[in-house]
Scaffold this motif. Structure first.
Motif, mmCIF file in Angstrom:
data_model
loop_
_atom_site.group_PDB
_atom_site.id
_atom_site.type_symbol
_atom_site.label_atom_id
_atom_site.label_comp_id
_atom_site.label_asym_id
_atom_site.label_seq_id
_atom_site.Cartn_x
_atom_site.Cartn_y
_atom_site.Cartn_z
ATOM 1 N N HIS A 93 19.820 4.217 33.057
ATOM 2 C CA HIS A 93 20.763 4.671 32.042
ATOM 3 C C HIS A 93 20.071 5.532 30.984
ATOM 4 O O HIS A 93 20.606 6.554 30.548
ATOM 5 C CB HIS A 93 21.425 3.468 31.356
ATOM 6 C CG HIS A 93 22.559 2.883 32.143
ATOM 7 N ND1 HIS A 93 23.648 3.616 32.550
ATOM 8 C CD2 HIS A 93 22.775 1.613 32.596
ATOM 9 C CE1 HIS A 93 24.484 2.835 33.212
ATOM 10 N NE2 HIS A 93 23.971 1.614 33.259
ATOM 11 N N SER A 94 18.851 5.104 30.579
ATOM 12 C CA SER A 94 18.123 5.859 29.561
ATOM 13 C C SER A 94 17.763 7.248 30.059
ATOM 14 O O SER A 94 17.905 8.242 29.343
ATOM 15 C CB SER A 94 16.856 5.100 29.156
ATOM 16 O OG SER A 94 17.174 3.843 28.628
ATOM 17 N N LYS A 95 17.314 7.319 31.308
ATOM 18 C CA LYS A 95 16.954 8.626 31.871
ATOM 19 C C LYS A 95 18.187 9.498 32.069
ATOM 20 O O LYS A 95 18.166 10.704 31.822
ATOM 21 C CB LYS A 95 16.234 8.419 33.201
ATOM 22 C CG LYS A 95 15.566 9.668 33.740
ATOM 23 C CD LYS A 95 14.708 9.346 34.938
ATOM 24 C CE LYS A 95 13.979 10.603 35.408
ATOM 25 N NZ LYS A 95 13.115 10.320 36.576
ATOM 26 N N LEU A 96 19.281 8.871 32.501
ATOM 27 C CA LEU A 96 20.514 9.624 32.701
ATOM 28 C C LEU A 96 21.046 10.164 31.386
ATOM 29 O O LEU A 96 21.473 11.314 31.284
ATOM 30 C CB LEU A 96 21.551 8.706 33.359
ATOM 31 C CG LEU A 96 22.876 9.346 33.811
ATOM 32 C CD1 LEU A 96 22.634 10.287 34.971
ATOM 33 C CD2 LEU A 96 23.859 8.265 34.222
ATOM 34 N N LYS A 97 20.984 9.315 30.350
ATOM 35 C CA LYS A 97 21.492 9.723 29.033
ATOM 36 C C LYS A 97 20.644 10.845 28.443
ATOM 37 O O LYS A 97 21.138 11.716 27.724
ATOM 38 C CB LYS A 97 21.503 8.517 28.104
ATOM 39 C CG LYS A 97 22.300 8.727 26.823
ATOM 40 C CD LYS A 97 22.437 7.421 26.074
ATOM 41 C CE LYS A 97 23.315 7.604 24.839
ATOM 42 N NZ LYS A 97 23.502 6.325 24.110
ATOM 43 N N LYS A 98 19.357 10.834 28.734
ATOM 44 C CA LYS A 98 18.461 11.849 28.192
ATOM 45 C C LYS A 98 18.708 13.217 28.825
ATOM 46 O O LYS A 98 18.496 14.254 28.202
ATOM 47 C CB LYS A 98 17.012 11.417 28.420
ATOM 48 C CG LYS A 98 15.981 12.292 27.734
ATOM 49 C CD LYS A 98 14.574 11.833 28.077
ATOM 50 C CE LYS A 98 14.312 10.425 27.595
ATOM 51 N NZ LYS A 98 12.915 10.004 27.894
ATOM 52 N N ASN A 99 19.162 13.226 30.075
ATOM 53 C CA ASN A 99 19.279 14.486 30.815
ATOM 54 C C ASN A 99 20.687 15.067 30.824
ATOM 55 O O ASN A 99 20.959 16.006 31.564
ATOM 56 C CB ASN A 99 18.818 14.276 32.266
ATOM 57 C CG ASN A 99 17.345 13.950 32.356
ATOM 58 O OD1 ASN A 99 16.576 14.339 31.491
ATOM 59 N ND2 ASN A 99 16.950 13.233 33.395
ATOM 60 N N MET A 100 21.605 14.516 30.049
ATOM 61 C CA MET A 100 22.949 15.091 30.016
ATOM 62 C C MET A 100 23.577 14.857 28.642
ATOM 63 O O MET A 100 23.067 14.093 27.833
ATOM 64 C CB MET A 100 23.826 14.495 31.125
ATOM 65 C CG MET A 100 24.036 13.000 31.029
ATOM 66 S SD MET A 100 25.093 12.372 32.336
ATOM 67 C CE MET A 100 24.242 12.909 33.788
#
Length: 326
Positions: A93-100
């Motif tokens: 979730h953290s990586k997904l939130k950072k990239n969009m």
């Protein structure tokens, strides 16, 4: 001692979890808040039980005892799987939130990626952020506690109904003498390697993360690989030397049934499989990639030495576990 250390950090993690989930009581089910409370009680009760009863060899109510210990073992494994899953989902979730963008992230959570998480709840206060960051940093301690407790419960389960031949087992008292023989030299060399490794790791992280020049990053990688290659070479030579010394040792091999030693060997070999897999995939990636430069050559040497070092080390440790006391 190790179990209590991990248990303390697990209890701190549960406190952080309770504080974090309590911030969202309005948009969460009650089970999310109750779970860390029950987990904390389980950790306290189990740690006390293992502290008091770990050395017991039970010879009454064998079936009930085995059933209870196996239930405790499976509960620890379930907690371990839950912790690993939660940590992996949080990182994803953290990586997904950072990239969009925030809008796309919230839309993805709404259409099916939420999976009953608390990501859709706002965490704006400072105390909430502290709780959130704190309990995810403490997850590894909870994971290690579950594995530690599982190993101890498994040994207790194997010891139920076991009879020990007291004449064939000797109690070896360890005598701590700092300057006796080569003990002091070994400790000093180990501390030097440890401090040097931390220094190299810090320099590597600083240069790779802060520098924008590719030449400096290449220099950091070369330094990192050379240090590790030297350390792995020394460790391999020491393990080979130890195995050779065992060949001249006149002590007999201990062939008696020992559940603790059997578990130690199984965990040792199982843990090595992960490093073998990483090294194997690294070798395949390096051989298949182009062009082949200095860093690729060092990476290949590092991967091969990692396999060799783990092999020689496991042989040395397993032979040492099967030696009779002096």
């Amino acid at each position: 001692g190790g179990l209590i250390l991990f248990a303390i950090f697990s209890l701190v993690m549960d406190v952080f979890k309770i504080g974090y989930y309590s911030s969202f009581y309005s948009c969460l089910s009650a089970i999310k808040i109750i779970y860390p409370i029950v987990q904390a009680i389980f950790v306290v009760v189990q740690t006390y039980f293992l502290w008091v009863s770990a050395k017991d060899c039970i010879h009454v109510h064998l079936n009930v005892t085995r059933c209870g210990l196996m239930l405790t073992l499976t509960t620890n494994l379930a907690v371990w799987m839950s912790a690993v899953t939660d940590e992996s989902v949080h990182k994803a979730h953290s990586k997904l939130k950072k990239n969009m963008t925030e809008e796309i992230f919230r839309w993805l959570l709404k259409v099916g990626m939420r999976s009953s998480s608390v990501e859709e709840c706002n965490c704006n206060s400072q105390i909430c952020q502290i709780f959130k960051n704190g309990y995810f940093w403490l997850y590894p301690f909870n994971i290690e506690y579950s594995l530690f407790a599982s190993a101890m419960v498994y040994v207790m389960w194997k010891n139920v109904g076991r009879f020990i031949d007291h004449h064939s087992h000797h109690i070896q008292r360890l005598k701590f003498k700092l300057f006796r023989r080569t003990f002091f030299v070994g400790v000093m060399l180990g501390l030097i390697i440890l401090v040097s490794g931390l220094g190299v790791l810090i320099l590597y992280e600083v240069q790779v993360n802060s520098s924008t020049e590719s030449s400096k990053k290449s220099q950091a990688l070369i330094m990192y690989y050379i240090f590790n290659i030297v350390c792995l070479s020394l460790m391999s030579l020491v393990c080979i030397g130890g195995s050779v010394i065992y060949r001249f040792d006149k002590r007999d091999m201990d062939r008696h049934k020992n559940p603790t030693r059997t578990l130690d060997v199984a965990l040792l070999m199982g843990a090595a499989l992960g490093q073998y897999a990483i090294s194997y995939y690294s070798i395949v990636a390096i051989v298949a990639s182009t062009p082949r430069d200095t860093i690729s050559a060092l990476n290949l040497t590092y991967a091969l030495l990692m396999i060799a070092q783990h092999t020689f080390q496991n042989i040395f440790i397993i032979e040492g576990l099967h030696r009779q006391p002096p």
